[in-house]
Design a protein around this motif. Structure first.
Motif: not given
Length: 581
Positions: A113-115, A336-342, A344-345
């Motif tokens: 998700s981050l990438l 997706n960037i912020m979701g990766s901190f919680v 998320a996929y």
């Protein structure tokens, strides 16, 4: 006082509004809008929760990861989105793509998700949204049809209550049929009942606009009630199935395969892991993980952008407003960037939930905040209740969600309009059963080859008017130079005697160095054979390039008729000889 101050800075207030679209509608927000946004957010939230749980199963992840992925989009899109209707969150296609890349490993799904978010955000900042135009409609349709079949059939094992079925599609088909005798009666009955109820409620909702519907004479309040119940059908079916499973379990009858224990509470806010540890304790570095992702790092960001932007454009057209495609890319990337901190996929825009949002009358993107709050409340307080959700009910939700994606009519339309478009469709469809990302890459490659072939082989109409008139049916670029030279040589220079040629360049708007070099050689060949090559109807930009190239023997005319008259001693003889190449 803020706006003048901003204008004195490095960016104007209008630029700030372009990057933060919330500033365009928030200052004029109305109380009436709040009422509609609350209603829409609540309705979408009750649709999101059961779908998020179900899509986590498709991604091969614990069900709570579906909810982890479902709330960040509402907050981010309110600030950065340009469509009032779009809702971001887990979808069937993104879940399938995620599983194909990470194989159901939660840590890797979060890093993915981050990438993906970083790639999408960089594309937005560099204004690379035009790259999505190279994914043709047949490729998209081939992929979505294959994805629907893969996702739908993948849930048959949960309807039957089967265990130990592999995820690879062809093995999944074999073992599902092989293990049919092991099917659990409770799961089969409950799954089929859930599908039947979902289909019935969907038909009720679809028929509301029909004059001959059974309840067409109902009062407005009754029709509104029917619409509300049908819209929240996923939540109602999952809740009802959970109550049935809880009742049987309370009496000691374990007849259903249930979700089981899930992590309770909100996910911690922390950076996504950049390394992984295997079952035997081996540490997998960041570089190795990225290498394992392979082509998925290109396919997933592109498909996420494509799906969301297509949805945003469709509803913007339907509701008469405009969106900024690059701003939409930025909104998805940041989500997706912020979701990766919680934990998320990868997520994207959901067509089904966006349709519910629009039909409920949402006025601004703020409706997404209400949806996100409902998801957070579910995570905080309802996770213990999810223990009893039967997997068959979630499978029914998924099957009914992806079934409309199998659009058989598009095949008939492509056959009728342009049969060659079926080639990338079929390649994408078939290769997607092998590996989803390979299907997309294969389809794009075939579409690209067809596109390049059309560029390299432009249609050339040849007619005989004393001189040969060659009319280019499209533009002229360097891949087409060899083909044009071949036609001119075979039709004019190698004829006995050699023929003069008028080259009608009306459709040519740009030429490059390779084209100029080939034209210089052709002019030399015509001069050696004492015949003429005359250009007609040149665009000003093309004429400027030809004159700058200082071509020896360059002759041109404003029209084909004027070019024909330039051949000394030649009358305007018109025949019926036409050839197409």
């Amino acid at each position: 006082m803020e706006q003048p101050l901003l204008r004195r800075g490095c960016c104007s207030y209008s630029t700030l509004k372009a990057w933060l679209p919330v500033l365009s509608w928030l200052p004029r927000y109305k109380l009436q809008w709040l009422q509609m946004d609350l209603l829409a957010g609540l309705t979408v939230g009750l649709t999101t929760v059961p779908q998020a749980l179900a899509y986590a199963e498709v991604a091969g992840l614990p069900v709570q990861y579906g909810l982890y992925s479902a709330f960040m989009g509402g907050f981010v899109y309110t600030l950065l989105g340009t469509s009032k209707d779009v809702t971001l969150g887990p979808t069937a296609i993104m879940s399938l793509l995620c599983f194909s890349v990470v194989g159901g490993q939660p840590h890797r799904a979060v890093l993915l998700s981050l990438l993906c978010g970083l790639i999408q955000a960089v594309m937005a900042l560099l204004r690379l949204g035009f790259l999505l135009d190279f994914i043709s409609f047949p490729v998209i349709k081939g992929f979505t049809c294959a994805a629907a079949v893969t996702i739908g059939f993948g849930q048959v094992k949960n309807i039957l209550g089967l265990q130990g079925v592999p995820h690879e599609f062809f093995l999944e088909v074999y073992y599902t049929f092989h293990k049919v005798p092991e099917a659990r009666i409770g799961d089969v009955v409950l799954g089929l009942l859930c599908i039947a109820l979902l289909v019935m409620l969907l038909c009720m909702k679809t028929s509301l606009g029909s004059d001959d519907a059974p309840y067409s004479n109902f009062s407005r309040a009754a029709r509104k009630l029917v619409w509300t119940v049908a819209t929240m059908r996923n939540a109602l079916v999952v809740v009802a199935a959970s109550l049935v499973a809880f009742s049987w379990d309370a009496y000691g009858h374990h007849v259903f395969t249930i979700t089981g224990k899930t992590s309770q509470g909100l996910p911690p806010f922390r950076p996504p892991p950049t390394s992984d540890t295997t079952a035997n304790g081996t540490i997998v570095s960041f570089g190795e993980i990225v290498e394992d992702f392979g082509g998925g790092l290109a396919v997933i960001p592109f498909m996420g952008l494509l799906e969301s932007v297509a949805i945003a454009k469709a509803f913007a057209s339907q509701n008469s407003y405009r969106i900024d495609a690059n701003q939409e890319l930025l909104a998805i990337g940041v989500t997706n960037i912020m979701g990766s901190f919680v934990s998320a996929y990868p997520v994207t825009g959901s067509f089904g939930r966006t349709a519910v949002n629009s039909q409920t009358g949402v006025c601004t993107p703020a409706g997404g905040i209400i949806t996100s709050v409902i998801v957070l409340l579910s995570l905080a307080f309802l996770m213990p209740a999810f223990y009893y959700i039967p997997k068959a009910s979630l499978a029914a939700v998924i099957i009914c969600a992806v079934a409309p994606m199998v659009d058989y009519r598009v095949v008939a339309n492509m056959w009728r309009i342009r049969k060659l478009d079926l080639l990338p469709f079929v390649v994408t469809f078939l290769m997607s059963f092998w590996q989803v990302q390979y299907g997309i890459v294969g389809g794009v490659a075939v579409s690209g080859a067809l596109l390049l072939y059309n560029i390299a082989r432009p249609q050339i109409k040849v007619s005989d008017h004393g001189m040969l008139v060659m009319k280019l049916g499209s533009g002229l670029s360097f891949p087409a130079t060899e083909y044009l030279s071949h036609i001119i040589h075979t039709q004019a220079l190698q004829a006995s005697p050699p023929r003069s040629v008028v080259l009608d360049c009306h459709h040519v708007s740009i030429i490059d160095y390779s084209v100029v070099s080939e034209l210089r050689d052709l002019l030399r060949q015509f001069k050696l054979r004492e015949v003429q090559l005359v250009f007609s109807r040149l665009q000003p930009s093309v004429l400027k390039v030809l004159e700058a190239a200082d071509l020896q023997g360059l002759r041109y005319a404003d029209s084909v008729e004027a070019a024909l008259q330039m051949e000394s001693g030649n009358s305007l003889i018109t025949t019926d000889s036409d050839w197409h190449f």
